[in-house]
Design an enzyme around this catalytic site. Structure first.
Site, PDB file in Angstrom:
ATOM      1  N   ASP A 140       0.816  -1.230   0.000  1.00 45.25           N
ATOM      2  CA  ASP A 140       0.000   0.000   0.000  1.00 45.25           C
ATOM      3  C   ASP A 140       0.841   1.268   0.000  1.00 45.25           C
ATOM      4  O   ASP A 140       0.436   2.300   0.533  1.00 45.25           O
ATOM      5  CB  ASP A 140      -0.952   0.047   1.211  1.00 45.25           C
TER       6      ASP A 140
ATOM      7  N   HIS B  76      -4.456  -2.294  -5.782  1.00 48.83           N
ATOM      8  CA  HIS B  76      -3.818  -1.026  -6.096  1.00 48.83           C
ATOM      9  C   HIS B  76      -4.929  -0.034  -6.387  1.00 48.83           C
ATOM     10  O   HIS B  76      -5.815  -0.332  -7.177  1.00 48.83           O
ATOM     11  CB  HIS B  76      -2.960  -1.139  -7.355  1.00 48.83           C
TER      12      HIS B  76
HETATM   13  P1  GDP Z   1      -0.313   0.012  -3.757  1.00 52.73           P
HETATM   14  O1  GDP Z   1      -0.847  -1.308  -3.350  1.00 52.73           O
HETATM   15  O2  GDP Z   1       1.132   0.175  -3.411  1.00 52.73           O
HETATM   16  O3  GDP Z   1      -0.599   0.339  -5.181  1.00 52.73           O
HETATM   17  O4  GDP Z   1      -1.039   1.100  -2.858  1.00 52.73           O
HETATM   18  P2  GDP Z   1      -2.627   1.334  -2.661  1.00 52.73           P
HETATM   19  O5  GDP Z   1      -3.216   1.715  -3.920  1.00 52.73           O
HETATM   20  O6  GDP Z   1      -3.248   0.214  -1.953  1.00 52.73           O
HETATM   21  O7  GDP Z   1      -2.599   2.522  -1.595  1.00 52.73           O
HETATM   22  C1  GDP Z   1      -2.175   3.748  -1.877  1.00 52.73           C
HETATM   23  C2  GDP Z   1      -3.309   4.731  -1.622  1.00 52.73           C
HETATM   24  O8  GDP Z   1      -2.752   6.006  -1.578  1.00 52.73           O
HETATM   25  C3  GDP Z   1      -4.343   4.789  -2.736  1.00 52.73           C
HETATM   26  O9  GDP Z   1      -5.576   5.137  -2.190  1.00 52.73           O
HETATM   27  C4  GDP Z   1      -3.818   5.884  -3.658  1.00 52.73           C
HETATM   28  O10 GDP Z   1      -4.821   6.529  -4.418  1.00 52.73           O
HETATM   29  C5  GDP Z   1      -3.258   6.821  -2.640  1.00 52.73           C
HETATM   30  N1  GDP Z   1      -2.098   7.596  -3.068  1.00 52.73           N
HETATM   31  C6  GDP Z   1      -1.029   7.232  -3.826  1.00 52.73           C
HETATM   32  N2  GDP Z   1      -0.128   8.227  -3.871  1.00 52.73           N
HETATM   33  C7  GDP Z   1      -0.640   9.250  -3.126  1.00 52.73           C
HETATM   34  C8  GDP Z   1      -0.161  10.536  -2.738  1.00 52.73           C
HETATM   35  O11 GDP Z   1       0.935  10.952  -3.092  1.00 52.73           O
HETATM   36  N3  GDP Z   1      -0.970  11.266  -1.929  1.00 52.73           N
HETATM   37  C9  GDP Z   1      -2.182  10.837  -1.473  1.00 52.73           C
HETATM   38  N4  GDP Z   1      -2.892  11.609  -0.702  1.00 52.73           N
HETATM   39  N5  GDP Z   1      -2.643   9.617  -1.798  1.00 52.73           N
HETATM   40  C10 GDP Z   1      -1.891   8.847  -2.607  1.00 52.73           C
END
Ligand code: GDP
Length: 426
Positions: A12, A40
């Site tokens: 995440d 994701h």
């Molecule tokens: P992954 O499994 O590594 O792809 O991560 P996830 O998608 O599960 O979790 C990341 C969360 O953070 C998601 O809700 C994204 O939309 C959000 N996100 C990613 N980058 C940023 C950022 O720079 N700022 C904010 N506020 N949210 C972000």
């Protein structure tokens, strides 16, 4: 050229967003491990999506999305996911599925559930997507490769053999109803017909793509600390989350991976059980959880509230080292704008001694965080596009962490959207 996008922490970290962003310049995006157990979240011009099996490059018309041999392939879930995006006006993605990928069987999901029930309070906090039983079977050499769906005689014989074994377990270990052989074979025929148009000799396809100079992205799921060898065993996932495994799970030579972008989040979060040294609780945690990610820290697959904590320099440095990081993408930094002071975990105290090296699980379970506090910047940083425009304390936070983890932070993500990114030359 091959670039891997992988996680430094517990998952995440925002890999989906970084992959979606980099996919603009990529030809091929590959998932090389894991299954539909983690998600994701991607926010782009089509809306907000939670992907579980599809690579995060599916939103562009010029990309080919590949399910590599290392993935735990849940065929109905893959097709549901394709439908869920095309229903929302995303053009039908070009998908290839490795003929060597193995299939998550309906009984894997059942065994996952039964075993977690049996373990009760000692359960692993599995997402019950069948991943652990799937990989156990793969290495016990009783899994089903996609290619096996196309050889009817061998398939029927194998189904018979597997039902025999599984039914002994179902009856005596779990006191649950048996698997019907005919029904399972029927299901596998349905899977075969669904997947047939997409099946591909992926390693051969990639060999040609590499010779043609194509741009290839490997997309990891979860992060270093969930790796079965180098993570917080046994509270890990069942397939390797490391960039190195990208070579195996996609079928390419390891030396082709030239760039390893390790995604590292500006604070910590984790789902499931296991050691989490910098974890916070109560009000302080609720506030970070509520403000975190994009609309709160809740699992993309399960909706479970994520555990949260301060940035952990020890775990992240280790996480970056094991990935073989060339670049760090530092994400979700905008979320910390509400804090006057930002606590950071800079060491672990274990049996009265402070260390900055990440230990094995037994010691990790005894570790207490050593916390340092950095001044906050106390304002909104979303919308900023250049490093110099970031508030001074924000730059200091980034530089402090860069120094502690020892790998260059070349990208800073300050919002969930594709354009919320600051590139930084190192
Ligand atoms: P992954 O499994 O590594 O792809 O991560 P996830 O998608 O599960 O979790 C990341 C969360 O953070 C998601 O809700 C994204 O939309 C959000 N996100 C990613 N980058 C940023 C950022 O720079 N700022 C904010 N506020 N949210 C972000």
């Amino acid at each position: 050229m091959v670039t891997a996008v992988v996680g430094a922490n517990w998952g995440d970290e925002g890999k989906g967003k970084i992959t979606d962003m980099l996919a603009k310049e990529a030809d091929i995006i590959i998932r090389f491990q894991g299954g539909a157990n983690a998600g994701h979240t991607i926010v782009n011009n089509y809306g907000k999506f939670a992907l579980h099996t599809l690579p995060s490059g599916v939103f562009y018309e010029h990309t080919t999305s590949i399910i590599g041999n290392g993935v735990a392939l849940d065929i109905p879930k893959l097709f549901e996911e394709i439908k869920s995006i095309t229903e929302r006006n995303v053009p039908t993605p070009k998908i290839l599925v490795s003929n060597r990928a193995q299939i998550v069987m309906p009984y894997h999901v059942l065994f996952d559930r039964y075993e977690e029930e049996r373990l009760g309070k000692n359960s692993f906090g599995s997402t019950k997507s069948g991943i652990a039983p799937f990989y156990s079977d793969k290495y016990a050499k009783i899994g089903f490769q996609v290619s096996e769906l196309f050889d009817e005689e061998t398939l029927a014989e194998k189904v018979r053999r597997i039902c025999e074994t599984k039914n002994i377990m179902l009856k005596h270990m779990y006191q649950k109803p048996p698997i019907e052989e005919k029904e399972l074979l029927q299901t596998l025929h349905e899977y075969r017909d669904m997947v047939a148009p997409y099946v591909c000799d992926v390693s051969l396809y990639l060999d040609r793509a590499l010779k043609e100079g194509k741009n290839i992205l490997l997309e990891g799921q979860l992060g270093t600390l969930k790796d079965p060898d180098h993570g917080i065993y046994p509270m890990v996932t069942s397939s390797s989350t490391l960039a190195a495994y990208g070579a195996i799970g996609a079928g390419i030579p390891p030396y082709e991976i030239k760039k390893i972008i390790t995604v590292c989040k500006a604070y910590s979060s984790a789902v499931g059980a296991g050691a989490f040294v910098s974890e916070i609780f109560g009000e302080e945690a609720d506030e970070l959880r509520r403000r975190g990610g994009d609309g709160g820290e809740f699992g993309a697959t399960t909706g479970r509230p994520r555990r949260v904590g301060w940035f952990d320099c020890v775990a992240s440095r280790y996480g970056c080292r094991l990935q073989g990081t060339t670049d760090v993408a530092f994400t979700v930094l905008d979320v910390l704008g509400y804090l006057e002071e930002i606590p950071v975990c800079t060491g672990y105290e274990i049996d009265g001694e402070v260390t900055t090296e990440f230990p094995v699980t037994a010691s990790l379970n005894k570790a207490k965080p050593v916390i340092e506090k950095l001044p906050g910047w106390n304002c909104e940083i979303r919308g900023i596009r250049s490093y110099e425009e970031l508030p001074e304390n924000c730059r200091k936070y980034i530089e402090f962490i860069e120094e502690r983890i020892g790998y260059p932070i070349t990208m800073i993500s300050n919002g969930p959207g594709r354009e919320d990114i600051i590139y930084r030359k190192r």
